[in-house]
Design an enzyme around this catalytic site. Structure first.
Site: not given
Length: 703
Positions: A423-425
């Protein structure tokens, strides 16, 4: 000679060229002053950003310490962490309790009902929650870092007065960015909004992975800003909008409240359908078309709080693993006597020290208001999510079969924290980002020199000779080209930077760091020379350079933290553990960096690519119906094997599931776009009977 952008590199495929252009547009202009990592790519070392190690003010720390004391007592004695994991929900009373303590409003200014704490204090709290319950840490982080943070940073005074007291004390907030076809490519939104002639926006589309979305009182929704072309009447995208949307607006549907998951089971990720939702003009965040700045700014904070949660979990796993190794006997001695277990203990100690140092170096830079920190936040996220989960995995290995048992709780941390590399990139995307944007300005300089002085097969002989002769007789070009050529072809590297003012006991490590920065810059240039335009697609090389940048930031942060500990006069067993972990970290990571230098020149990438292509070709012979296929695949939402649902908890919401009616994201039920465009582009009567042509809506990027 002006530097050329990365999108100007010749010989790059059309798809890669488009990707670079989209990323450059998404990232926006470079800050005036380069941050620590960008300077490291140039072979420079900004010790003014390293020393002294950042600290909160005394008053701020005292306020945070008081909150941590109350929170720890609650987490230790009352928080239902096992129930949350096993039952897959966070009880409402838990959320209410966190609101009452002020935990849910830490980052909201006091005048709007929050605690007004800084980034460092906020992350200290997230680290503590992460030690006990990753689900709760993710919920708290999503609410503040990417939910209401957008309003704190970009809201008007009216928006802040209306919404911040609500999310500080009563209601959860959510962030709606990801879509079925949009993950890491944040600029490729399919959801869209169109501004009506009365100033409101009509929002359509679909969102997924919105943490706490089904329980939230407001959402920040990212969508394409579609503006009609006055000449053609066609809708054209002009940037991305960030809109404040509340669940009481007509057309907001949560058709799936959650999905059963491996870890962080207590968090709920909603799927939204926005069908002709009328969003008031006053609910636009920042500026029309400038929503990507909102999204990317929030993600910087989200990547830190994600890192804080996994840092807390990793420290708890380290302590549990070491205690187990000390007290579990085999062959009449503790496991900790065996050298391979000692290696795990040392590595757990070293990387948790670096995680802590890096995290609070990063939060300190954010608290200080440093502008150029996007690469550093990406590095912090990759390092903490990767090494943090490895620490938990190593501790589980030390505990053996018992570590795999639910009752010891370590397996929950193992499941919960695996998500953070995704997640978050995703970490793979972040590695390419670190490579590209860490070295972007240096790469642009190299591209400019190359375009000025090297032979171009697409040009005629006369044009080539004329261009090269002109460049070769231009002092500005020669001044820049000669040092670069001497380095790339003669191996004459610039001098290593110096680190001034470090504690005398750390001079050896400081000199090591300076030398590694010099070599990092040199090898980035060499990789660019060896790979030329292929470096855009050769991500294995990008990852080696990026990993070295990550290790350098870990070493630099750890050096600063140890400098602070020595100057503060720390002593005792905990400090001795930290000191030994720090020294081992430098020895270990120095060797990892040098191994990457060697692999940049001598690697198995070519055979790796051949093996991958052969495996892909074989995959094409296998029937799609035997496998799960992503719903965003060009094959369609119904392609692939049907997902089992029996015995798996379902969290259905209200409204129509677009997947059940074969409706594409962005399709509308009731909105007549053609009629709307006609209304917006038809001539306007000014009152004198003479119609005037309408003009295109202003592009906020032109302001």
């Amino acid at each position: 000679m002006a530097d050329q952008g990365l999108s100007d590199i010749k010989g790059v495929s059309e798809e890669d060229q488009k990707m670079i252009e989209n990323i450059e547009t998404m990232m926006g202009p470079e800050p005036e002053d380069m941050g620590f990592i960008k300077n490291a790519f140039w072979g420079r070392l900004r010790d003014d950003l390293l020393f002294p190690y950042p600290q909160e003010g005394d008053e701020e720390r005292e306020r945070c310490d008081a909150l941590l004391e109350e929170l720890e007592a609650y987490l230790e004695n009352e928080h239902p962490r096992v129930e949350i994991d096993q039952e897959q929900y966070i009880p409402e009373w838990v959320i209410d309790r966190l609101f009452d303590m002020g935990v849910m409003g830490m980052i909201i200014p006091e005048e709007y009902g929050g605690l007004g704490l800084g980034v460092t204090s906020y992350n200290r709290v997230l680290e503590m929650i992460g030690r006990y319950c990753a689900s709760t840490a993710v919920m708290v982080s999503a609410h503040q870092s990417i939910g209401c943070k957008a309003i704190v940073m970009f809201g008007t005074e009216e928006q802040k007065e209306k919404y911040l007291p609500l999310v500080a004390r009563e209601e959860l907030s959510a962030f709606c960015l990801s879509e079925p076809n949009v993950g890491s490519d944040a600029a490729a939104q399919e959801s869209f909004s169109v501004k009506t002639d009365d100033g409101d926006y009509i929002l359509n589309g679909e969102k997924k992975w919105s943490t706490s979305g089904a329980m939230s009182g407001l959402c920040t929704v990212m969508c394409k800003n579609m503006v009609p072309n006055p000449e053609t009447g066609e809708l054209e995208q002009q940037g991305v909008n960030a809109l404040i949307v509340t669940p009481d607006m007509d057309g907001v549907e949560v058709f799936e409240k959650n999905r059963a998951k491996t870890g962080i089971r207590g968090t709920w990720q909603a799927r939204f359908r926005f069908n002709d939702v009328r969003v008031p003009e006053e609910n636009v965040l920042h500026e029309e078309g400038a929503g990507l700045k909102v999204a990317l700014s929030c993600l910087n904070y989200g990547r830190c709080t994600l890192s804080a949660g996994v840092t807390g979990a990793a420290k708890a796993a380290r302590d549990q693993g070491i205690k187990w190794a000390q007290t579990r006997y085999q062959f009449e001695r503790p496991l900790a006597d065996f050298e391979l277990v000692k290696q795990k203990i040392a590595r757990m100690s070293a990387v948790t020290y670096a995680m802590d140092a890096m995290l609070y170096m990063m939060t300190g830079l954010l608290d200080q208001g440093e502008d150029d920190i996007m690469v550093e936040t990406a590095i912090t996220k990759v390092f903490c999510s990767d090494f943090g989960w490895n620490v938990i995995d190593e501790a589980l290995q030390v505990m053996g079969g018992e570590g795999y048992m639910t009752e010891h709780e370590l397996e929950r941390a193992w499941r919960d924290n695996r998500i953070h590399g995704i997640v978050e990139g995703s970490n793979e995307v972040m590695q390419s980002f670190i490579f590209a944007y860490g070295g972007k300005q240096l790469a642009e300089k190299m591209v400019s020199i190359q375009e000025a002085l090297l032979w171009d097969s697409d040009e005629s002989i006369g044009d080539n000779l004329s261009r090269i002769l002109t460049a070769a007789t231009t002092p500005a070009v020669i001044k820049r080209a000669l040092p670069m050529g001497a380095q790339l072809f003669l191996g004459l590297k610039p001098r290593a930077p110096e680190i001034n003012g470090v504690h005398p006991a750390l001079q050896e490590q400081a000199d090591t760091l300076a030398s590694l920065v010099q070599k990092h810059s040199h090898y980035f240039k060499l990789v660019s020379k060896w790979e030329r335009e292929d470096v855009v697609k050769h991500q294995a090389q990008q990852a080696r350079v990026a990993d070295n940048a990550i290790y350098l930031f870990a070493l630099a942060s750890s050096l600063s933290k140890m400098d602070d500990q020595l100057r503060s006069g720390e002593f005792g067993p905990e400090f001795e553990r930290d000191r030994a972990a720090f020294e081992y970290l430098f020895e270990w990571f120095r060797r990892k960096i040098h191994r990457n230098f060697g692999r940049m020149r001598d690697n198995a990438d070519e055979s790796m690519r051949d093996a991958a292509e052969a495996a892909r070709a074989h995959s094409d012979t296998l029937p799609n119906d035997d496998f799960y296929i992503h719903e965003g695949s060009p094959l369609g939402r119904d392609a692939g094997k049907e997902h089992p649902q029996e015995h798996i908890p379902q969290f259905e919401g209200e409204g129509e599931d677009p997947r059940a009616v074969d409706r594409e994201p962005g399709d509308t039920d009731d909105l007549d776009l053609d009629e709307m465009v006609d209304d917006m582009t038809e001539p306007v009567d000014r009152g004198d009977g003479a119609p005037e042509e309408s003009t295109a809506a202003p592009n906020p990027e032109d302001n």
